[in-house]
Design an enzyme around this catalytic site. Structure first.
Site, short mmCIF file in Angstrom:
data_model
loop_
_atom_site.label_atom_id
_atom_site.label_comp_id
_atom_site.label_asym_id
_atom_site.label_seq_id
_atom_site.Cartn_x
_atom_site.Cartn_y
_atom_site.Cartn_z
N ARG A 75 -10.39 21.00 45.54
CA ARG A 75 -9.40 21.08 44.47
C ARG A 75 -9.07 22.51 44.08
O ARG A 75 -8.37 22.73 43.10
CB ARG A 75 -9.94 20.36 43.21
CG ARG A 75 -9.89 18.87 43.32
CD ARG A 75 -10.07 18.21 41.96
NE ARG A 75 -10.27 16.80 42.16
CZ ARG A 75 -9.29 15.93 42.39
NH1 ARG A 75 -8.04 16.33 42.42
NH2 ARG A 75 -9.57 14.66 42.59
N ASP A 92 0.00 19.24 42.04
CA ASP A 92 -0.45 20.63 41.91
C ASP A 92 -0.50 21.34 43.26
O ASP A 92 -0.16 22.52 43.35
CB ASP A 92 -1.84 20.67 41.26
CG ASP A 92 -1.76 20.46 39.74
OD1 ASP A 92 -0.69 20.75 39.17
OD2 ASP A 92 -2.75 20.01 39.15
#
Lengths: 507, 507
Positions: free
Chosen positions: B139, B168
């Site tokens: 992430r 994102d």
């Protein structure tokens, strides 16, 4: 509203042994008598001398119009509806005017004589479907004289009562067989897999439930391998024995599986987990998958002794807190070392049999707490239980249950009583299966329940000498550090028979 | 060790649009430019004027030897491996000496330039398999100048970088496209389903994850119906938007499904649940199934305002406790009315973006606590998330991802950059699908992150005007009291195409 798959499953034709195809040409014949221990034999004057029954081909038998009652007892297990379907079809085969009556909501409905005549359309709506919802179920135990009287009234005029349940329900069936003037026949149901004997290779529902859990475990393993950041602690349903954990371990090969029957101490268990995590960290792996059987906590010797003592003390005390005074120093120290939530569960939450509700104890959280005191890891805790109890039955369970249902119809015609149905050679094709019926009393022993000695069917635990456990014990070390994860994927109902017709691995 | 089903799936040939079959005869052609708002256009001087690209058949194109890097970003989604497979096969089709390089463990591996050249045998081992494990994921966000520099070094000499990720990660891709002298191409991944636009009908992984959750929910519904004693509170993964809950509701028809986007207040939600329970009790039903989206808590207006204020205050405070002093009376009262565990989560547990980790908040337990204060029921709480993120992809996701992978190879050959790939008409057969590519900048807007205004891709929430929500809103009242439960059952890979090739219901 049925889904596509449910509709397709309605049309599935279960495969059964040829001898059960045409019940008019089958009979049951008694085999050797089993010598029961005196105290058990005494409790079952009528049925203790019953013999194991084998099925045999015969010339066409005269039809007999039968009225048969049936009920589900305890938690759902996939395939239950197919027992009803087999029974319904079998009774119709024996005599077209036979009647099948479902007692609603299990033993509770029997006592209250709430019933429903099952029609072809009722049965047609649940063929090869999950759940017990056509007639419902309950955990009520038939044990008081009033209960027995009510059961006698409700079954008056019936030829047979078929009880589809686990160990406690079949214990009930054995006592009812003594009292009721009709055939009382048990059918071995439980996803837990702990109702087993030399004759009962596995109870129905186990296969479907384990395959559903194994699907989820395999998915989580692949997720662990992909994200490499969580230790997944997965608790698996199964009140006491660890059969489900063992089956799922063989199917999915996680890094660690605790088997209650190994009877490790609490500190051994925690240090085994911590060691695993440390060793994996040294190889650069900060993730893993660990399976825990729901009943684990009961096997941990120090906890087991605490629970057993508490069960006895609490049976005598009206105020649970007062039981603590009589625990003794060592047990009291252990009790207060447990997380507060667990303390409360041990004292206040008890099942209708007066026992501690092991399934309510969050073993996975409890162990996690102890592990996290020693080592810092990211964790996710899971409990798989309800997801697998009412799923669509696998072909194995659909076939097995339909065969059990037809066998139940035959046993009713043959006036068998105090027996539980069994099918042997389940790891072969249904054409080679061997239907049989076993005296329930032969499965019984004495146990302390609510502080009293009672005759009950012994729960069959994982046998540490069995080939299945042996395979697990040989292979598990290789699963610890090298991720040998295996993803069985979702149950398949179409396609190659390797996929659709596989049997439980522990068989 | 592959399971039977995994092996069978290795051999599955994904169905894709004919135009993607032979990449040497396809080109991308620019369509209309989208006029971007000035502040967004300013941030993307290089790619803001990029146009939507459509695919078109052409005479044979010259082959070009390509070296392409690829990485997964964020949580796994079923089908990811098929993007790699499509990309690998597509590059080989464009030029047999092309090279596909996987950056290991996502953006982290890009920054650290950890890579692996993907071979035919690597790709052959993961075709149609779940997970992201061939190259891993993470992430990590690429945002500092050092990160960008490292990314530039790691990609030096490459023709293209393919970023497979959610909102994102694709935001990241847009910024990288500005800086790196190569094609940066995004692929819309997320089980959450919140990366949608008029062009991106659904992200990949959503279908498989929802079908896995729906299997479990259906099983639990049948269990509820069979035992009639529990209210099951099922929380479903999905960081913010309620797409998963909506899709699962349409598939399984539970008694109640909360949709975050309806923005009910806390008291409305609790009273809705309590009313449902009371009404069902009046019809004799003391069981039920309730679905909650993971992100629900963020939508509750009073909690939303509290979280947003805390996000701002905490970005300024080094000591989280001090932020409470500046909350104001009303927010402080709300904060202290929440269960202590939730209070701690709000203060201390934040994600790398500085935001409250909504997924860690046990919404189902929290609501349960509030409901149980008003009414006494037996409950079971579930969270379905990890089970569905790495499952075997459905045919839909396997096809979709393979097509996206091939499209990515084409986009690399065509030097497209700052675009995200999309396929339209996904609710039709793959032969009718329309591949396209959309400028990422056109999906962006400004949001407050860690107290600062940032340009990010807007998460697409459930549209209360959409046909899917409309169907749900029309039907849900009928699901409340009459149990209209629907059991989709496990994902099927063989058999009738109604079963194997179904598409998400929300499409």
């Amino acid at each position: 509203m049925l889904s596509f798959l449910q509709e397709k499953r309605l049309a599935y034709k279960p495969a059964i042994p040829p001898i059960l195809e045409d019940l008019s040409r089958a009979i049951l014949v008694p085999g050797a008598a089993s010598a029961l221990p005196e105290p058990i034999a005494k409790l079952f004057p009528k049925t203790h001398s019953a013999r194991r029954l084998a099925i045999q081909q015969e010339a066409e038998q005269p039809g007999r119009k039968l009225t048969v009652g049936v009920l589900f007892s305890g938690g759902p297990a996939p395939g239950g509806h197919n027992v009803l379907a087999g029974l319904f079809d079998g009774l119709a085969q024996i005599h077209p005017e036979s009647t099948l009556i479902g007692f609603l909501d299990g033993p509770k409905g029997l006592i209250e004589n709430r019933r429903k005549i099952l029609t072809a359309s009722d049965i047609g709506s649940v063929r090869n479907q999950g759940g017990f919802d056509l007639i419902g179920s309950s955990r009520v135990k038939i044990e008081t004289p009033e209960h027995f009287e009510a059961a006698a009234k409700a079954t008056s005029g019936l030829d047979a009562l078929i009880i589809i349940g686990g160990d406690d329900s079949n214990t009930n069936a054995a006592f009812l067989a003594e009292i009721l003037p009709l055939s009382v026949i048990g059918v071995p149901k439980t996803i837990d897999g702990d109702l087993r004997s030399s004759e009962i290779e596995i109870s129905f529902g186990f296969d479907s439930a384990c395959k559903t859990y194994a699907e989820m475990i395999g998915n989580i393993e692949r997720d662990a391998l992909s994200t490499k950041k969580y230790y997944h602690f997965i608790k698996l349903m199964g009140r006491s024995a660890s059969h489900i954990a063992l089956e799922c371990a063989l199917a999915t090969q996680p890094n660690l599986t605790l088997i209650g029957e190994e009877k490790q101490s609490l500190s051994q268990i925690v240090s085994q987990i911590v060691t695993l995590i440390e060793q994996r960290k040294q190889t650069g792996k900060e993730y893993g998958v660990i399976l825990l059987p729901e009943g684990l906590i009961e096997f941990i010797p120090e906890i087991r002794s605490l629970i057993s003592l508490l069960n006895q003390l609490l049976a005598k005390e009206s105020k649970p807190e007062l039981a603590l005074d009589n625990l003794g120093d060592e047990h009291r120290a252990l009790f207060f070392s447990l997380p507060e939530k667990i303390q409360k569960q041990l004292l206040f939450e008890r099942d209708p049999h007066g026992n501690i509700q092991v399934s309510k104890i969050e073993t996975e959280q409890f162990l996690l707490e102890l592990v996290l005191k020693q080592i810092n890891i990211s964790t996710a805790a899971h409990f798989f239980g309800y997801e697998g109890r009412s799923c669509l039955p696998t072909n194995f369970d659909a076939n097995y249950c339909y065969a059990l249902g037809k066998l139940a119809a035959l046993a009713a015609r043959e006036k068998a009583t105090g027996v539980i149905l069994a099918i042997r050679r389940l790891n072969r094709s249904p054409s080679e299966w061997e239907p049989t019926a076993v005296p329930i009393a032969s499965l019984m022993h004495f146990e302390t329940r609510s502080g009293k000695e009672k005759a009950v069917i012994a729960k069959t635990l994982v046998d540490l000498q069995s080939p299945a456990y042996g395979r697990f014990a040989r292979e598990r070390d290789a699963w610890k550090l090298d991720d040998a994860y295996r993803m069985p994927g979702p149950i398949q109902f179409f396609g190659p028979s390797d996929l659709t017709d596989s049997v439980p691995l522990i068989l």
